[in-house]
Design a protein around this motif. Structure first.
Motif, short mmCIF file in Angstrom:
data_model
loop_
_atom_site.label_atom_id
_atom_site.label_comp_id
_atom_site.label_asym_id
_atom_site.label_seq_id
_atom_site.Cartn_x
_atom_site.Cartn_y
_atom_site.Cartn_z
N THR A 1 1.60 27.44 -23.06
CA THR A 1 1.61 25.98 -23.01
C THR A 1 2.16 25.43 -24.31
OG1 THR A 1 -0.32 25.93 -21.56
CG2 THR A 1 0.21 23.90 -22.74
N LYS A 2 3.17 24.60 -24.21
CA LYS A 2 3.81 24.03 -25.39
C LYS A 2 3.10 22.77 -25.83
CE LYS A 2 8.24 22.33 -27.12
NZ LYS A 2 9.65 22.02 -26.76
N ARG A 3 2.75 22.71 -27.10
CA ARG A 3 2.12 21.50 -27.61
C ARG A 3 3.14 20.36 -27.63
NH1 ARG A 3 -0.63 20.66 -33.61
NH2 ARG A 3 -1.07 18.45 -33.36
N GLN A 4 2.69 19.19 -27.22
CA GLN A 4 3.57 18.04 -27.17
C GLN A 4 3.46 17.23 -28.47
OE1 GLN A 4 5.62 17.54 -24.52
NE2 GLN A 4 4.83 19.44 -23.68
N TYR A 5 4.60 16.86 -29.02
CA TYR A 5 4.63 16.12 -30.26
C TYR A 5 5.27 14.75 -30.06
CZ TYR A 5 3.48 20.45 -32.77
OH TYR A 5 2.85 21.57 -33.22
N GLU B 1 7.91 12.37 -30.63
CA GLU B 1 9.31 12.53 -31.00
C GLU B 1 10.08 11.26 -30.67
OE1 GLU B 1 10.56 16.03 -28.92
OE2 GLU B 1 9.58 17.40 -30.33
N ASP C 1 -4.71 8.99 -26.93
CA ASP C 1 -3.55 9.36 -26.11
C ASP C 1 -2.27 8.64 -26.53
OD1 ASP C 1 -4.03 6.80 -25.25
OD2 ASP C 1 -4.19 7.29 -23.12
N LYS D 1 4.10 7.66 -26.78
CA LYS D 1 3.81 8.94 -26.13
C LYS D 1 3.60 10.07 -27.13
CE LYS D 1 5.55 11.84 -22.35
NZ LYS D 1 6.68 12.05 -21.39
N PHE D 2 2.43 10.72 -27.00
CA PHE D 2 2.02 11.86 -27.82
C PHE D 2 1.74 11.51 -29.28
CE2 PHE D 2 4.93 14.08 -24.65
CZ PHE D 2 3.89 14.41 -23.80
N THR E 1 2.05 13.27 -37.50
CA THR E 1 3.16 14.22 -37.61
C THR E 1 4.28 13.73 -38.52
OG1 THR E 1 4.25 13.39 -35.60
CG2 THR E 1 2.68 15.18 -35.34
#
Length: 336
Positions: A22-26, A28, A254, A273-274, A293
């Motif tokens: 599962t890829k972590r969502q960042y 972007e 979220d 988003k993210f 981030t």
């Protein structure tokens, strides 16, 4: 039986592999501004921070008004819990609390069984909350304990803990188990308690404000707004709450920001988003949000016209929001 064990092993293996893949969502953003942020190096990196101040590793102090003169320093390991009228309230992990002035003259000190996690001072009255969820009201002129009350046991807590509020004849205490204690200031008597939320873990009050005749308190799961006419709630995964006049900005985990009135009635929302919100403040007609981030989000107060700026790096340490700057790692970021 052997076939069942083989099938079970295959299912578990798939679950593990699926979890690992599962890829972590960042966060972007695609519309990052070309203009650089005004980041300035601090004399040292942040060692400790609370909602009301921060201490650098070299002992220098940051309050809401900014980085103080280098001759004003706190001992290593201290957390600045509050500041006002030229007096600093600090504590360490061993439960040693100190009230001192800008000349480093100690005005009051006391050892508690646990670390003090939030405090406030009005005149000679000190209101404090310890990590064991005990509230104190102390007369620092006489060292008399006017109130000592232990609320429910807590098993885990958020690092953000709201400070007590003094209001005319009352003291409003936040607790670590999701309650508000309303105390008579002169007698040290609990008049009423209010349950904000009743989660078992991470249920401390992270925000506590009074605007006109409305009290607004929040934990990580619920916000309550109380006025003489009604009590209303907002439920969600709450990261931060910013109050500006008659408006409340609710930052959710979220990436959503909800703008409401003081009765928590939604006016508008915006979604990033993210995004992982770290801290937020209102300055000069704009809402500013630090994103973990490595971004600064700026919107107008109606949550329109968002602009996103890239920071020099991810935010790794605690963040302190001053009146017109953010402080993090070994940087200060001036808001414009």
């Amino acid at each position: 039986m052997k076939k069942f064990q083989t099938i079970l092993a295959a299912v578990l293996c798939a679950a593990v592999l699926g979890g690992c893949s599962t890829k972590r969502q960042y966060f972007e953003p695609t519309d990052v501004q070309n203009k650089k942020t005004s980041e300035t190096r601090l004399p040292s990196s942040i060692a400790t921070a609370s909602l009301n101040g921060a201490v650098l590793k070299n002992g220098m102090v940051i309050t809401k008004s900014g980085l103080l003169a280098p001759e004003i320093k706190l001992p290593k390991g201290s957390t600045l819990l509050n500041y006002g009228d030229g007096k600093f309230i600090s504590s360490d992990l061993n439960g040693n609390l100190v009230v001192e002035n800008s000349s480093n003259e100690i005005l009051f000190q006391r050892s508690f069984d646990q670390a003090v996690v939030s405090a406030a001072l009005e005149g000679d009255k000190l209101a404090a909350l310890t990590a064991s969820n005990v509230i104190y009201l102390i007369d620092i002129a006489t060292n008399e304990v006017l109130l000592e009350f232990e609320s429910s046991n807590v098993y885990a807590q958020d690092s953000r803990v709201a400070a007590p509020l003094f209001m005319s004849s009352l003291v409003i205490f936040p607790t670590l188990d999701g309650k508000i204690m309303i105390v008579d200031k002169s007698q040290g008597r609990i008049l009423r308690d209010v349950i904000v939320s009743s989660e078992q873990f991470f249920n401390n009050v992270i925000s506590l404000n009074v605007v006109n005749d409305t009290m607004i308190a929040a934990t990580g799961k619920r916000i309550v707004s109380i006025n003489p006419e009604k009590t209303v709630y907002f439920n969600g995964e709450i990261k931060d709450v910013v109050i500006n006049g008659e408006h409340v900005y609710i930052l959710l985990k979220d990436g959503k920001i909800v703008l409401s009135d003081l009765n928590l009635k939604k006016i508008k929302d915006a979604y990033f988003k993210f995004a992982i919100f770290s801290s937020a403040t209102v300055y000069n007609g704009s809402l500013y949000i630090m994103e973990k981030t490595g971004y600064l989000i700026k919107t107008d107060l109606a949550l329109d016209n968002a602009k996103i700026y890239e920071l020099s790096d991810e935010v790794e340490s605690q963040i302190f929001a001053g009146a017109k700057e953010f402080y993090y790692d070994d940087y200060s970021l001036e808001l414009k």
